[in-house]
Each structure stands twice: as structure tokens, then as C-alpha cells.
Design a protein around this motif. Sequence first.
Motif, short mmCIF file in Angstrom:
data_model
loop_
_atom_site.label_atom_id
_atom_site.label_comp_id
_atom_site.label_asym_id
_atom_site.label_seq_id
_atom_site.Cartn_x
_atom_site.Cartn_y
_atom_site.Cartn_z
N ASP A 78 4.61 -5.27 -3.46
CA ASP A 78 3.62 -4.23 -3.23
C ASP A 78 2.49 -4.71 -2.33
O ASP A 78 1.83 -3.89 -1.68
CB ASP A 78 3.01 -3.78 -4.57
CG ASP A 78 4.05 -3.21 -5.51
OD1 ASP A 78 4.71 -2.23 -5.14
OD2 ASP A 78 4.20 -3.77 -6.62
N ARG A 173 -3.87 3.69 -4.25
CA ARG A 173 -3.15 4.19 -3.07
C ARG A 173 -1.84 4.85 -3.44
O ARG A 173 -1.42 5.85 -2.84
CB ARG A 173 -2.90 3.05 -2.09
CG ARG A 173 -2.30 3.52 -0.77
CD ARG A 173 -2.08 2.36 0.21
NE ARG A 173 -1.05 1.45 -0.23
CZ ARG A 173 -1.26 0.22 -0.67
NH1 ARG A 173 -2.50 -0.24 -0.75
NH2 ARG A 173 -0.26 -0.55 -1.04
N GLN A 174 -1.15 4.32 -4.44
CA GLN A 174 0.14 4.86 -4.84
C GLN A 174 0.03 5.93 -5.91
O GLN A 174 1.04 6.39 -6.45
CB GLN A 174 1.05 3.72 -5.32
CG GLN A 174 1.34 2.69 -4.22
CD GLN A 174 2.35 1.64 -4.66
OE1 GLN A 174 2.96 1.75 -5.71
NE2 GLN A 174 2.54 0.63 -3.84
N ASN A 177 1.81 5.64 -9.20
CA ASN A 177 3.27 5.45 -9.16
C ASN A 177 3.62 4.14 -8.47
O ASN A 177 4.27 4.12 -7.42
CB ASN A 177 3.93 6.63 -8.42
CG ASN A 177 3.84 7.92 -9.19
OD1 ASN A 177 3.88 7.92 -10.42
ND2 ASN A 177 3.70 9.02 -8.48
N VAL A 178 3.18 3.03 -9.04
CA VAL A 178 3.52 1.73 -8.48
C VAL A 178 5.02 1.55 -8.58
O VAL A 178 5.63 1.82 -9.61
CB VAL A 178 2.78 0.60 -9.23
CG1 VAL A 178 3.26 -0.75 -8.75
CG2 VAL A 178 1.28 0.74 -9.05
N GLY A 180 7.06 3.15 -6.45
CA GLY A 180 7.71 4.28 -5.81
C GLY A 180 7.83 5.48 -6.71
O GLY A 180 7.44 5.48 -7.88
N ARG A 181 8.38 6.57 -6.16
CA ARG A 181 8.56 7.80 -6.90
C ARG A 181 9.55 7.60 -8.05
O ARG A 181 10.61 7.02 -7.86
CB ARG A 181 9.09 8.91 -5.97
CG ARG A 181 8.11 9.29 -4.88
CD ARG A 181 8.71 10.33 -3.95
NE ARG A 181 9.83 9.79 -3.20
CZ ARG A 181 11.10 10.06 -3.45
NH1 ARG A 181 11.43 10.87 -4.43
NH2 ARG A 181 12.06 9.52 -2.70
#
Length: 503
Positions: A78, A173-174, A177-178, A180-181
Motif C-alpha cells: 500500500d 485515501r482508500q 477499503n484498504v 481494494g474493493r
Amino acid sequence: MTIVIGTAGHIDHGKTALLRALTGIDADRLPEERARGMTIDVGYAHLALDDGTELDFVDVPGHDRLVGNMLVGAGEIDAALLVVAADDGPRAQTREHLQLLDALGVSDGLAVVTKTDVVRPDRVDAAANEVRGLLDATSLAGIPIVAGSSMTDDGIDDVHAALVALRDRVVARQGGNVGGRPSGSRLAVDRVFSIRGRGTVVTGTLRGARIERGVVLRVVPDPGVRTVRVREVQVHGHAIESAGPGRVALALAGEVVADLTRGVVLTTDPAVVASDRLLVAIRPAVAFGAERGRGLAVALPSDRARLAVHHGTAHVGASVGRGPRDSHVLGSGEGTAVLRLDRPIAVAPGDRFAIRRPSPVETLGGGRVLDADPPCGAARRRASAARIRALAAAAPGSAAWATARLDLHGAIADGRSAPLVAADVAEAIDDVLMEAVSGVDEARSAELIRRGTTALRRRTGVGGSSAVRLATERLDDLLRRGRLVRDGDRIRIAGRPRSESLE
């Protein structure tokens, strides 16, 4: 949930020592690494924070001959932890690792100037300024730079605080949802080993949804489309019922476990498929050398060039297709191409990758996957610049992306969902069906479906049962709209009187 931070930097600049000072864990796990005092393969550590959360670290080798191993670690992170020794300053692998992080689209991190105990303060400042100059040409421009010594612990508290701030930035920033979706679980395997009493164990960085004990995962790629079952989930050496995104170890059961290797993906995400042909957007690597000018980019690879693709924990040889239908200019220095891989890998739209030239070795750039199963055969005629640019501009998996992909293919019949047809292709099939009926009083429905499937195959390459289904749907739609009328198995144009026989 945790974020995964990967180290980067030249050999002997103190990456492993810094992690040891922060976490108390020696990421050099191999006897040869400890004997030689250098990282050879990817290592791992974690840091428990005061708020009860943890950070995962992937420690990568800095030697120029071990860049492939570095990319195994960097492919699933990440954020980056760039380490530069104050007494040495940025060196060759500092620059190459920055090129690779930029190629992979890593956009946040922390730079640490180490070994501050062996130089004067003005040398620390000079090294930090050199680092800033390199960072400004990459996707990591603007990240914080701190200084510290792993030997004296001077400045380690500042590094710790900067890492907490980094964690907060990544999570914000995410959108929480670290990894990804959460469309499914996805774990790219980086280690496979056996433990007596537990059987085969794999480790990797978990992305997407949580994974729990007992879940069944697809093995991708695998010719037999086989699965494994999770017998046990561990995080940082502790067995738990389920785990969120971050570093995870899984004990597995299933006939395929003996065939698992680094580079395989275990997943429940339907978007992850096995493919050896990818439509991609590629961007050339930044160049720091004086001969090119700092920040200027090397050229995109030429048509039919051979290169190595590093994706997740996998690496594979490939050839580049940049012919008239495949090569189009996008914004921000990107260009499109088709990569033909030497073997299938597990991939999904939106995945990032790095590309390198095998000989002489050089980082060429990186990119993102636009389509893991691009048009082939007759459908390639639809590959216009406008259609490919529309696909590149859409967020992978979004409604806009699905619409753009359908427009690019003309028809989609991948077996994972109901076949679909683009509006212009549907209209063309309708015209074929109407024309077939207009020349006669009546036509048999089977003959119309045959003509519709032929037209679909010629335009899009879709055939078989999917083509029959789509042609049947187009005929049914014409009947629903009242343009055609059915009498048993006979079809006629609406308003035309019924015929007693077929001529």
C-alpha cells in the motif's frame, strides 16, 4: 485490517536494521542472509501501534541482481518505506527501486535517511535534499523525509510517528477499503511451505474481502479450475477465525496444494481470471540519469519487443503488440498495447504491473490492465482509438467500464454471466433478421436464428450456444416490439397476411 508497507533502497543502506529497530523483528529469515548480512529474499515484520492496530512490513533485497525478488514484495504493498544511508546518499538501486515503485503506481510512503550517527548534520541535510530531488520526479513526490539511526535509536520515535501518519493517509485515501474493493478475497502467494501437523501453508498479502476458516478458494491460474479449502487462518503467528486485508498465512487442504507456487492467486473474486493476453495502458519509466535529464521518461517499448512482466508475486516473459489496432496514445504519457504472455497469470482489470527488459537489464516502465480478455478474431476490428480510450478512462468494474468494454467487444460471452450484445451489433442483427423475412411471406424461426448467429459470429467472433442465445433474444425482442409476428414456428412481418405454405 492493516496496511502493508514495503521497503526500498540500495544494498547495505539499513532497511532491515531499521525494521529491527522499529519492530524488534529480524526480517532476514534465511541462514544465508544472516551469515552474509544482506537480504536475499523477501522478509516480513510487523509493528504493533498504541491504538491496537498493526502495520505490516515487507522487507526487500537491495542488490541489483535481486530486483526480481524486490518486485515480489513491492507488487502487493500500500505504501513504500524508502531507506537511504546518510553517508552514501542515493545510489543505483535507490534510483531503480524508485523507478519500479513509480511503475507500480505506489503514491504514498515515507523516506528515511539512516546512519545519521556516522556523519555530520550537514551531510544528513544534503542526503535528504538529494532524496527529495529524486522523489519529485516520481509518483512519491511530496512524501515526508525523516532522519534517524538504527544503531543509537536517535530519530526512531520520529520515524514511528511518521509511519502512523502514513497509515492514516492511506486509510483516508482508500476510504477505509484498504486492500481494494471488497468484491471478493484475493491472496497472491509469495511463500509455500509445509508444517508438520498442519500440512501445506501459504503466505501472502490479502486484498479485498475478509477471509475465514473453511472458505473455499479458486486457484488461479489452474488448468483444472481446482479449489482449496482454508483449514486455518493465522496473522502474525496467531490462529484466528477470519482475517482482513494485510499479511496472512493460510493452512490449506485440497488435491492442488502440492502444485502451489509463488505467483499463484487464491481468490473468491470473479474478476480474477487466468489470462495470457492483456490489453494494457503502459507508461515509460522515469529516468534520473544526466544523459536523459532528470524526470524525463524513456520510450515506450516497440512492437514485438520482448520484456519481463512483474505482476503481484508473479513474473513472466511477454511480447508487446503495438500495431495500429492496439497502440493508441492516452493522457499522462500512457499508451496502449497488447501483452502476449508466455504463460497465463492471475489478473483482473485495474491491476498494476512493472515491465523490464531482460537484456541488457533495464526498467522500462509500468502499467495497468484495461482488459484481461481483450477482443480477438473478428472482434478486433472494433478496436478503435475512441473505444479503447473510453475503456481506459473508466474505473475498472464500474458501470461505465462494463459499457465501454461491451462496446469494444461487440458481444461478451465469457461463461461467467449471461451473454451481452452491444447496441450497434444488436441493431445489425435485427436488420439481418428483418431482411431475411422481408423477401418471403414467412420464414421458419430456426432459419432466422441461424442467420442471426452467423451475423454475430462474423461481427464479434462469438459463436456456439452463446450466439444462438443472443440471436434468439434479438428475434424475441422484434416479436415483443410488434415488428414481427409468430405463427407456430413461422415468422412474418407484422401486417403481412398469413401464408398457408412456405415457398
